[in-house]
Structures are given as structure tokens and as C-alpha cells.
Design an enzyme around this catalytic site. Sequence first.
Site, short mmCIF file in Angstrom:
data_model
loop_
_atom_site.label_atom_id
_atom_site.label_comp_id
_atom_site.label_asym_id
_atom_site.label_seq_id
_atom_site.Cartn_x
_atom_site.Cartn_y
_atom_site.Cartn_z
N SER A 55 0.87 -1.18 0.00
CA SER A 55 0.00 0.00 0.00
C SER A 55 0.91 1.24 0.00
O SER A 55 2.12 1.13 0.20
CB SER A 55 -0.94 -0.03 1.21
OG SER A 55 -0.21 0.13 2.40
N ASN A 106 1.92 3.58 1.82
CA ASN A 106 2.87 4.03 2.87
C ASN A 106 3.96 3.01 3.14
O ASN A 106 4.56 3.03 4.22
CB ASN A 106 2.12 4.46 4.14
CG ASN A 106 1.33 3.33 4.76
OD1 ASN A 106 1.60 2.16 4.54
ND2 ASN A 106 0.32 3.69 5.54
N LYS A 107 4.25 2.16 2.17
CA LYS A 107 5.33 1.17 2.32
C LYS A 107 6.52 1.57 1.43
O LYS A 107 6.39 2.43 0.55
CB LYS A 107 4.82 -0.22 1.95
CG LYS A 107 3.57 -0.65 2.71
CD LYS A 107 3.78 -0.60 4.22
CE LYS A 107 2.62 -1.16 5.03
NZ LYS A 107 1.29 -0.61 4.74
N THR A 108 7.66 0.89 1.65
CA THR A 108 8.90 1.25 0.96
C THR A 108 8.73 1.26 -0.56
O THR A 108 9.24 2.14 -1.25
CB THR A 108 10.02 0.27 1.35
OG1 THR A 108 10.02 0.14 2.77
CG2 THR A 108 11.38 0.75 0.87
#
Length: 369
Positions: free
Chosen positions: A183, A185-187
Site C-alpha cells: 500500500s 505508505n510502504k517502501t
Amino acid sequence: MSKEDKIIPWWTPKIGEREKELLKTVLDNNFPNEGQFVDLFEKKISGLLGCKHAIAVTSGTAAIFLALKSLGIGSGDEVVIPDITFIATANAAEMAGAKPVLVDIDPKNMNISVESFEKSITDKTKAVIPVHVSGRASDMENIMRIAEDNGIKVVEDAAEAFMSIHKGKYLGTFGQIGCLSFSPNKTITTGQGGIILTDDDDLFMRLKELKNQGRRERGTGGDDTHFAVGYNFKMTDLQGALGVGQLEYLNERIKRMKKNHKIYAEELKNSGKMSLFEFDIEGGETPQWTDAYSGERDGLDKYLASRNIHCRRFWLPIHRQAPYKLKDDMFPNSTKMSYKSIWLPSAFTLADSDIIKVCENIKQFFNGG
Ligand SMILES: Cc1ncc(COP(=O)(O)O)c(C=O)c1O
């Protein structure tokens, strides 16, 4: 907006030119379904993590749901879950028809308390889902040992722990199954998306059936053979291409996220009124986000927000959410910690100077503003 007004985000995704090129290829191919880019994305992820199989699905939540289903977990079964996690972990167990059994956390690292896990085991316990909060490893050695001793399956919720190493091994590859989220907000992000990791060939086949209407191979929608009841949790090539493109920036992003955390740790070491949760960066842990505890959290959050510095407050304990309501005294640690914990700006787009500015503002707040 003047330079002083620049917002320091808690997190922000970044889409580069490479993804746009790859997305154009997908559109030009006229094949926006699961296809060659999903295959490539899966292959790259399994190769990176040294895991035999990676199965791409629509989200991290879907990954956990499918993991439990593939293990035959459902109605009448109990699944142990830490009280501090994104609610998706509990919802996925519920979606599989199992009962999520909440247990308290270890206040040192915000992860599942091994002692509470062990105490919660009944003859209905079929799985435990350790969550590696912020990319910080749960106590996998003890969790695996207790689970094995009691015939319990381990599904790691590694949604926040992509590429984070614990004792020489990637998080998400300790249990029978590991689940990642991509999603925004991940790396790296695929918009929405997830990956299921397993070394087990039988589980791999079950997972392929479950995500694709019971088919073991990609179907035609016509005279396909459906071996079992399955669903549609397929990732599309639009997402796959985005993921493949994003992977090209992976190393630089991880380097930056580790640096962000190191600056925080150095600048705030004598703060006294706020303590960072530690990461074993030398050992290979990757801080997905830098998290901290402060008795004055809400005031600090408001103060920083008024200076265009955005933070994110920790999740409320799951036992305080309407679908999973339980008494506070069952969860003394999560009840105490949740309301005082915060994620500081952690985006890989931030520069040293941004993190230093955040630290200066934190110090100012604690010195009376
Ligand atoms: C700990 C944890 N578990 C599960 C999920 C669910 O992943 P998704 O949002 O991809 O469904 C997330 C998502 O952010 C998460 O942080």
C-alpha cells in the site's frame, strides 16, 4: 508557499519515470490483467528474499486472509493476534471465519508479548500472527518454538517489514507463510497490493487456487478446470509493472530510511521526555517508520503539526475498536502504550536537514516551545 512553510510529511510515496514507462507498456500490450509483469514482480520478490514462492495478491489484508485459508483455518479456530497492529490483521482472521484472540504486547518493542501468546493457547488455537510493527522483528525464535511445540501455524504479518533482516534472515520468511503489503505508505508501492511468501509447494498450490477461482494455472474464463473453491484476489499487470519499477529504487530508499532513523537516534538521545523504539540496524532491520513514546505525545503532535511537521499517532488498541471490544485490564501494556506512541516523519524523500529540523522542533517543544 515560502520555503519555511514546506511540509515535512510523515510519509509520501514516489512514482518515477521508470514506472510510467512500464505502465505504458502494459497499456500498449492491451493486457491490464494478471500477466507477465505480475510474474516478474513475484520472481523478483522471491529472489530478493530467498523464498521459494511469492504469490501476488490484491492487498496485504487479502494476503493474510488467503494465508489462513490455505492452512485450513476457519470456523471454530482461534488465531492469536497482538492487540497493537493495523486492524487488517484481525479483520483478515475474521474474514477467514476464525476467532481473532487478542493478546497484549511487549512495551519494549510494541510487538506481540511471547508470554501472553503462550498463555492464550487453547486446544482451538490454530495459528499465531506475529506483526513486525514498523519493521522491527517480533521474537521469532520463541514464537516459532512455542508454535511448533503446540502444533500452531505461524503466519507472519510482515506488511511493514519488507527487506528487514532479523538474525540473518528476512522477516516474512520465518513462519509457514509471510505476508507483505505494498500500500502507498510502504517502501515500495503497487497502489494496493500484497505478496504471500512460502517455501511450501503444497501451500503454494493451494494459494494459487484460492486467489484464482480454484484454478492452478492462469485461466481462459471458459473451459478451465477449477480444482477447489477459490476467489478472485489477483494482482493486475498495472500493479505488477508499478511494483517492478519501484524495485529499482529499493536500495537507495532503504539506505535513506536507515539514515533517517540514525539521525533521530543521535539527535534525540538526550531528550529525556521522549524515547525512540530501538532498531537493530547493524543487524539488518529496516525502519519502515521511526516510532517513539512520549508522555506528552498529543501536545507534541499538535505542536509539530502547527509547524508543518506531520506525524502519525499510533493505532488504537484493537480491543478498543467496536468489532473487537474487550476490557482494558486484559491489555495493560497496549492500553498504556498506544495513546502515547507516535510515528515521526519517516519518508525516504526527506533529507538530513529535514530530520534535523524535526528534531530541533521536538527539543523546542520539550523546552517549553
Ligand atoms: C501491520 C499491517 N498489517 C496488515 C496491513 C494490511 O495491508 P493492506 O493495507 O495492503 O491490506 C497493513 C497495512 O498497512 C499493516 O500495516
